[in-house]
Enzyme design. Structure first.
Site, PDB file in Angstrom:
ATOM      1  N   HIS A 253     -78.204  17.754  -3.853  1.00  0.00           N
ATOM      2  CA  HIS A 253     -78.644  16.381  -3.630  1.00  0.00           C
ATOM      3  C   HIS A 253     -78.432  15.493  -4.841  1.00  0.00           C
ATOM      4  O   HIS A 253     -78.720  14.302  -4.779  1.00  0.00           O
ATOM      5  CB  HIS A 253     -80.127  16.387  -3.269  1.00  0.00           C
ATOM      6  CG  HIS A 253     -81.022  16.899  -4.369  1.00  0.00           C
ATOM      7  ND1 HIS A 253     -80.871  18.141  -4.920  1.00  0.00           N
ATOM      8  CD2 HIS A 253     -82.065  16.330  -5.018  1.00  0.00           C
ATOM      9  CE1 HIS A 253     -81.781  18.327  -5.855  1.00  0.00           C
ATOM     10  NE2 HIS A 253     -82.507  17.238  -5.946  1.00  0.00           N
ATOM     11  N   CYS A 254     -77.926  16.039  -5.957  1.00  0.00           N
ATOM     12  CA  CYS A 254     -77.829  15.248  -7.182  1.00  0.00           C
ATOM     13  C   CYS A 254     -76.399  15.052  -7.676  1.00  0.00           C
ATOM     14  O   CYS A 254     -75.905  13.932  -7.740  1.00  0.00           O
ATOM     15  CB  CYS A 254     -78.661  15.901  -8.300  1.00  0.00           C
ATOM     16  SG  CYS A 254     -80.440  15.775  -8.052  1.00  0.00           S
ATOM     17  N   ILE A 255     -75.735  16.138  -8.053  1.00  0.00           N
ATOM     18  CA  ILE A 255     -74.466  16.012  -8.776  1.00  0.00           C
ATOM     19  C   ILE A 255     -73.372  15.324  -7.951  1.00  0.00           C
ATOM     20  O   ILE A 255     -72.589  14.549  -8.501  1.00  0.00           O
ATOM     21  CB  ILE A 255     -74.004  17.385  -9.295  1.00  0.00           C
ATOM     22  CG1 ILE A 255     -75.058  17.919 -10.290  1.00  0.00           C
ATOM     23  CG2 ILE A 255     -72.665  17.286  -9.984  1.00  0.00           C
ATOM     24  CD1 ILE A 255     -74.722  19.264 -10.870  1.00  0.00           C
ATOM     25  N   VAL A 257     -73.825  12.966  -5.884  1.00  0.00           N
ATOM     26  CA  VAL A 257     -74.253  11.614  -5.526  1.00  0.00           C
ATOM     27  C   VAL A 257     -74.603  10.760  -6.745  1.00  0.00           C
ATOM     28  O   VAL A 257     -74.173   9.612  -6.872  1.00  0.00           O
ATOM     29  CB  VAL A 257     -75.465  11.676  -4.569  1.00  0.00           C
ATOM     30  CG1 VAL A 257     -76.005  10.282  -4.280  1.00  0.00           C
ATOM     31  CG2 VAL A 257     -75.086  12.388  -3.280  1.00  0.00           C
ATOM     32  N   ASP A 258     -75.393  11.314  -7.666  1.00  0.00           N
ATOM     33  CA  ASP A 258     -75.939  10.515  -8.766  1.00  0.00           C
ATOM     34  C   ASP A 258     -74.874   9.826  -9.622  1.00  0.00           C
ATOM     35  O   ASP A 258     -75.069   8.664 -10.026  1.00  0.00           O
ATOM     36  CB  ASP A 258     -76.833  11.380  -9.650  1.00  0.00           C
ATOM     37  CG  ASP A 258     -78.109  11.808  -8.930  1.00  0.00           C
ATOM     38  OD1 ASP A 258     -78.255  11.425  -7.747  1.00  0.00           O
ATOM     39  OD2 ASP A 258     -78.932  12.516  -9.522  1.00  0.00           O
TER      40      ASP A 258
END
Length: 412
Positions: A253-255, A257-258
């Site tokens: 959910h992070c790398i 997208v962020d």
């Protein structure tokens, strides 16, 4: 607000401190399952949920329950839209709902990852416009980034330092006071903007370094250098270096997208972050590189990807996690299907898996499935998988994790 991988663990920790917690989510299926005692988040067990419910936890889709809250923590998704740009629609709906029911002296905290300025320029106007109240005077507003690491049994909400940054110093103090009840250490940022940037920096740091070793893996194979061995050697240095390892792509959910949120913010301000954008391109291209490697190996065996039977081993995005969000295995499966391959998967942590709405057949016995496949691709080396046995079972094996590079397996 938001009972996913971020909100539900936070609710569990708050319940454990004796707080009365109401969980609000737009998805009625999620709230119904939680009300019946079934958790959809692997890090929160059904037993955890039973203890939460015994302490008064209640899940609902009714936004009017916000009027009861002294503290509202917004943990809704911040995905990308169909054009690959930041999508703050969930945040905007949440802020509007909170503002409609906001009362004086409430603390509102945004945890959803976003670019600097989101708390002040997106959330604050919606809260103030709907409520008629003013942040910093009538209520407190802060940003506190989630630091959830799915499947991590060592670090959780309690022992992971918590960053807080408010719209005013008073807002920061109010948020810090709340989180000190949940966390052993609270770090106060200069403002909400620094707290927002800190979260993006944490994950962009990982994205850039993963891209570096991914590029090195591709170049190293072409140049006859064992990059995994070089990484192990570099890891012997006790200072100034942190190990990152190549793989078939990034997920979670992070790398994936962020970095887009950070790059979007910087480019809109006229200061593009070229290194961040390039790292995204490198990581996004790794599934296609795996397909190319698969084609090379199959051609060497007198076959082609079209019509070949391929077994994907380990399809979650992270080792020893059940999390399938943005797993690079999905992109790989899509590309292999487009090339005409017949794919199946084996993953003890995944009971069922579909890509683009089409189920991928699950292979029961790993030994039999690997022996029957034209090519087996190791994507995730879960500790429950007999990875070391794969070179004996698979006639042709591609290892994207470097675990089996000293065997007959072929590496990334």
């Amino acid at each position: 607000m938001g009972l996913g991988y971020t909100g539900l663990p936070l609710a569990r920790e708050a319940c454990a401190t004796g707080m009365r917690v109401i969980g609000l989510d737009e998805n009625s299926a999620v709230t119904a399952a939680l009300e019946s005692g079934r958790s959809h988040v692997p890090d929160v067990t059904d037993a955890d949920l039973a203890r939460m419910r015994a302490r008064g936890f209640h899940a609902t889709t009714d936004a009017s329950s916000l009027a009861e809250a002294a503290v509202t923590v917004v943990c809704v998704p911040t995905p990308l839209d169909t054009a690959g740009e930041p999508d703050l629609s969930h945040v905007r709906r949440a802020a509007s709902a909170v503002g409609t029911h906001l009362k004086p002296d409430t603390l509102v905290v945004l945890e959803s990852t976003s670019y600097p300025g989101t708390t002040d320029e997106v959330v604050r106007p919606l809260l103030e416009g709907a409520s008629g109240l003013t942040a910093g005077r009538d209520f407190s507003l802060a940003f506190s980034p989630e630091r959830i690491d799915p499947g991590n049994e060592r670090f959780g909400i309690r022992n992971t330092p918590r960053i807080v940054g408010g719209c005013t110093h008073g807002c920061t103090a109010a948020a810090a006071g709340f989180f000190r009840r949940l966390c052993d250490q609270v770090v106060e940022a200069g403002s909400a903007r620094e707290a927002e940037l800190a979260k993006l920096l944490e994950n962009v740091y990982r994205s850039v370094n993963i891209a570096l070793v991914n590029e090195l893996a591709v170049a190293g194979r072409a140049l006859g250098v064992d990059v995994w061995d070089a990484i192990d050697c570099a890891g012997s240095k006790p200072f100034g270096y942190q190990q990152f390892r190549p793989g078939p792509g990034v997920g979670g959910h992070c790398i994936p997208v962020d970095p887009t949120y950070l790059a979007h913010w910087a480019r809109a301000a006229g200061s593009p972050l070229h290194l961040v954008e390039l790292a995204q391109q490198v990581n996004a291209g790794m599934p296609a590189h795996v397909v190319r490697r698969a084609g090379e190996l199959l051609r060497g065996a007198g076959k082609s990807v079209g019509g070949a039977r391929l077994l994907l081993v380990g399809v979650t995005y992270k080792r020893d996690s059940r999390d399938l969000r943005s797993t690079p295995a999905a992109t790989l499966a899509r590309l292999l299907r487009q090339a005409g391959a017949h794919i199946s998967y084996h993953d003890p942590l995944t009971d069922a898996w579909a890509v683009d709405g089409t189920p991928v057949p699950c292979a029961g016995g790993l030994r039999e499935a690997a022996a029957d496949a034209d090519l087996t691709i190791l994507l995730q080396d879960h500790s429950v998988l007999p990875v070391e046995r794969l070179p004996q079972w698979a006639p042709l094996l591609l290892d994207t994790r470097g675990r089996l590079r000293h065997t007959a397996a072929h590496v990334l």
